[in-house]
Enzyme design. Structure first.
Site, mmCIF file in Angstrom:
data_model
loop_
_atom_site.group_PDB
_atom_site.id
_atom_site.type_symbol
_atom_site.label_atom_id
_atom_site.label_comp_id
_atom_site.label_asym_id
_atom_site.label_seq_id
_atom_site.Cartn_x
_atom_site.Cartn_y
_atom_site.Cartn_z
ATOM 1 N N CYS A 36 0.795 -1.242 0.000
ATOM 2 C CA CYS A 36 0.000 0.000 0.000
ATOM 3 C C CYS A 36 0.822 1.283 0.000
ATOM 4 O O CYS A 36 0.785 2.040 -0.967
ATOM 5 C CB CYS A 36 -0.908 0.001 1.218
ATOM 6 S SG CYS A 36 -2.085 -1.337 1.176
HETATM 7 N N1 LIG Z 1 -2.721 -6.071 1.932
HETATM 8 C C1 LIG Z 1 -3.068 -4.952 2.546
HETATM 9 O O1 LIG Z 1 -2.623 -4.682 3.643
HETATM 10 C C2 LIG Z 1 -4.061 -3.980 1.926
HETATM 11 C C3 LIG Z 1 -4.659 -3.018 2.738
HETATM 12 C C4 LIG Z 1 -5.575 -2.147 2.209
HETATM 13 C C5 LIG Z 1 -5.848 -2.204 0.848
HETATM 14 N N2 LIG Z 1 -5.244 -3.124 0.053
HETATM 15 C C6 LIG Z 1 -5.601 -3.153 -1.357
HETATM 16 O O2 LIG Z 1 -6.471 -4.235 -1.591
HETATM 17 C C7 LIG Z 1 -6.240 -4.805 -2.871
HETATM 18 C C8 LIG Z 1 -5.941 -6.286 -2.743
HETATM 19 O O3 LIG Z 1 -4.753 -6.429 -2.006
HETATM 20 P P1 LIG Z 1 -4.337 -7.799 -1.322
HETATM 21 O O4 LIG Z 1 -3.248 -7.450 -0.372
HETATM 22 O O5 LIG Z 1 -5.527 -8.530 -0.809
HETATM 23 O O6 LIG Z 1 -3.741 -8.597 -2.577
HETATM 24 P P2 LIG Z 1 -3.380 -10.153 -2.653
HETATM 25 O O7 LIG Z 1 -2.348 -10.290 -3.725
HETATM 26 O O8 LIG Z 1 -3.098 -10.689 -1.303
HETATM 27 O O9 LIG Z 1 -4.719 -10.837 -3.132
HETATM 28 C C9 LIG Z 1 -5.308 -10.587 -4.351
HETATM 29 C C10 LIG Z 1 -5.958 -11.859 -4.835
HETATM 30 O O10 LIG Z 1 -6.623 -11.563 -6.062
HETATM 31 C C11 LIG Z 1 -6.511 -12.695 -6.909
HETATM 32 N N3 LIG Z 1 -6.779 -12.297 -8.282
HETATM 33 C C12 LIG Z 1 -5.927 -11.854 -9.220
HETATM 34 N N4 LIG Z 1 -6.609 -11.605 -10.363
HETATM 35 C C13 LIG Z 1 -7.910 -11.902 -10.126
HETATM 36 C C14 LIG Z 1 -9.088 -11.870 -10.904
HETATM 37 N N5 LIG Z 1 -9.059 -11.436 -12.162
HETATM 38 N N6 LIG Z 1 -10.235 -12.254 -10.336
HETATM 39 C C15 LIG Z 1 -10.278 -12.664 -9.062
HETATM 40 N N7 LIG Z 1 -9.196 -12.721 -8.277
HETATM 41 C C16 LIG Z 1 -8.027 -12.351 -8.802
HETATM 42 C C17 LIG Z 1 -5.100 -13.185 -6.647
HETATM 43 O O11 LIG Z 1 -4.950 -14.542 -7.041
HETATM 44 C C18 LIG Z 1 -4.981 -12.983 -5.136
HETATM 45 O O12 LIG Z 1 -5.381 -14.132 -4.428
HETATM 46 C C19 LIG Z 1 -5.130 -3.979 -3.486
HETATM 47 O O13 LIG Z 1 -5.662 -2.961 -4.257
HETATM 48 C C20 LIG Z 1 -4.436 -3.382 -2.282
HETATM 49 O O14 LIG Z 1 -3.791 -2.165 -2.609
HETATM 50 C C21 LIG Z 1 -4.366 -4.035 0.583
#
Ligand SMILES: NC(=O)c1ccc[n+]([C@@H]2O[C@H](COP(=O)([O-])OP(=O)(O)OC[C@H]3O[C@@H](n4cnc5c(N)ncnc54)[C@H](O)[C@@H]3O)[C@@H](O)[C@H]2O)c1
Length: 440
Positions: free
Chosen positions: A275
């Site tokens: 992030c």
């Molecule tokens: N990790 C954090 O601490 C956090 C906090 C706040 C916001 N975010 C935001 O949330 C979002 C997700 O982050 P995350 O950390 O969960 O990512 P992550 O990589 O842990 O998980 C994302 C998941 O999406 C899946 N994916 C990829 N393409 C896809 C598709 N077309 N359809 C369905 N699933 C698909 C991946 O296989 C993966 O399992 C990002 O935008 C991130 O910036 C993350």
């Protein structure tokens, strides 16, 4: 009853079927929170490993307990699939896919685009869609609305509903989790906000509606930009204090005694995680299309990006003072995760610190209790965490603390090291009189 009223009734009675696109650090906790609130939730993710684990009732995210997943899977409230056609049955869908940067530093929208394209195939009247992925202001209206609604002849706010609600999960945190962290909600129309708020209020304690999707998108970027800039500020303060011969940690602790108007941020070896180093750059990228240069973001990014190089230069100086060159020295990096007590190495400054140490000819090893293997895609190297940490500490010419995991016994580490460079102030209790410690 109108489509909106029917959908709200389904959401309030928990009969509406929930789909979560993307089962990562954000999607899985959200799926669990909805399922625990009594919704039937289907997680959809192309990663078949995650799908298989979930369907066996096993969690792969440290913040989500396997017992919780097991209970929900057994009772039929939570299920996972890699088959996107499951979306056909869904009434409410949250999109939680990654939003990284391309190598060029521009937003990589490919995951949002592919998830939206899949969802578009199964869009039907009476659906509500919430985008959770952090992204630039305008994404929900400019990217999702045409693909999911306009191109399919569905009128938003009447036939279906669309909103943005940024996720705020802080991995490793126990006091504030998905359920008790207030959720900002911005709909494309007022009706969209009403529906999405009714849905999320069924599982999350506080939902804070705002007047538009753009306001919600921007709120998330403000939160993360605020952190990025303040970290940039204290990182620069650390550099200035070193030149002045002043202890930056003492200065920050002193300033933090002010009970109002000050918030404590600490310097470190650089930004990490999914992030803080990334999200503000989505905003500065967007602003370029308005011929506006987001100066605070660019400056903080420059300072923060340079921190691994600064750490390596300080390690080099520390070795020099001990009559050693970095080239040929044994360096042990402690901690690879981007913050303490978690297993996430994404964007971790440890990767840059290690890469730069290697470039300078040091013989580098690392240890992390939570991360057994790391690799650097662009530079093409990979490493395994050392098995015997204390042996590596004793043998190293320099021990560099990059991540201050709580499980480390810093007293023993300091006692057994020739030279410790501490970029996190983990050795604060032992620094007095210890000639072998140099802090950031
Ligand atoms: N990790 C954090 O601490 C956090 C906090 C706040 C916001 N975010 C935001 O949330 C979002 C997700 O982050 P995350 O950390 O969960 O990512 P992550 O990589 O842990 O998980 C994302 C998941 O999406 C899946 N994916 C990829 N393409 C896809 C598709 N077309 N359809 C369905 N699933 C698909 C991946 O296989 C993966 O399992 C990002 O935008 C991130 O910036 C993350």
């Amino acid at each position: 009853m109108s489509i909106k009223e029917t959908l709200i009734e389904g959401l309030k009675s928990k009969k509406a079927r929930i789909g979560i696109l993307g089962l990562g650090y954000v999607g899985l906790p959200l799926a669990v929170v909805f399922a625990e609130a009594g919704f039937h939730v289907t997680g959809i993710d192309p990663d078949s490993r995650k799908v298989a684990l979930l369907n066996k009732g096993i969690s792969y995210i440290p913040d989500v307990k396997t017992e919780a997943v097991e209970k929900l899977v057994k009772s039929g409230y939570l299920t996972a699939t890699a088959d996107f056609s499951a979306l056909k049955e869904m009434d409410a869908v949250s999109i939680c896919v990654p939003t990284p940067l391309r190598k060029t530093g521009d937003p990589d929208m490919s995951f949002i685009l592919s998830a939206t394209d899949e969802l578009a195939k199964y869009m039907h009247k009476g659906m509500v869609v919430v985008l959770e992925s952090t992204t630039y202001p305008g994404t929900t209206r400019e990217v999702l609305l045409p693909k999911l609604g306009i191109e399919r002849g569905l009128t938003v706010g009447e036939d279906w509903f669309l909103a943005f609600s940024p996720e705020r999960v802080d991995p490793g945190r126990e006091d504030f989790t998905t359920i008790n962290t207030p959720k900002v909600m911005g709909g494309i129309t007022e009706a969209c906000n009403e529906v999405a708020t009714a849905w999320y209020e069924g599982a999350i304690r506080i939902v804070h509606p705002v007047s538009s999707a753009e306001a919600a998108e921007m709120a998330k970027l403000l939160e993360n930009t605020f952190r990025m800039i303040n970290i940039g500020l204290v990182n620069e303060l650390a550099i200035m204090c070193e030149r002045l011969g002043v202890d930056v940690w003492e200065v920050i602790d002193a300033a933090a005694t002010k009970p109002f108007g000050f918030m404590k941020f600490t310097p470190g070896p650089g930004l990490g995680g999914h992030c803080i180093p990334i999200d503000p750059l989505y905003l500065s990228w967007k602003m370029k299309s308005f011929h506006y240069n987001a100066r605070f973001i660019e400056l903080a990014s420059e300072i923060n990006t340079n921190m691994p190089r600064y750490v390596v230069s300080r390690v080099m100086e520390g070795l020099n003072e001990r009559g050693k060159a970095l080239k040929g020295s044994k360096v042990l990096v402690l901690g690879a995760a981007y913050k303490p007590d978690i297993d996430d190495v994404r964007e971790s400054p440890a990767l840059d610190v290690i890469g730069l140490l290697k470039q300078k000819g040091a013989s580098v090893e690392y240890h992390d209790p939570y991360i057994q293997h790391i690799h650097h895609e662009m530079d093409g190297w990979q490493m395994d965490s050392v098995k015997d940490m204390m042996k590596a500490v004793e043998e190293a010419d320099a021990v560099v603390i990059v991540t201050d995991h709580k499980v480390y016994d810093y007293k023993t580490i300091v006692e057994c090291s020739k030279f410790v460079f501490d970029s996190r102030n983990a050795t604060r209790e032992f620094v007095k009189g210890a000639e072998n410690i140099v802090r950031l």
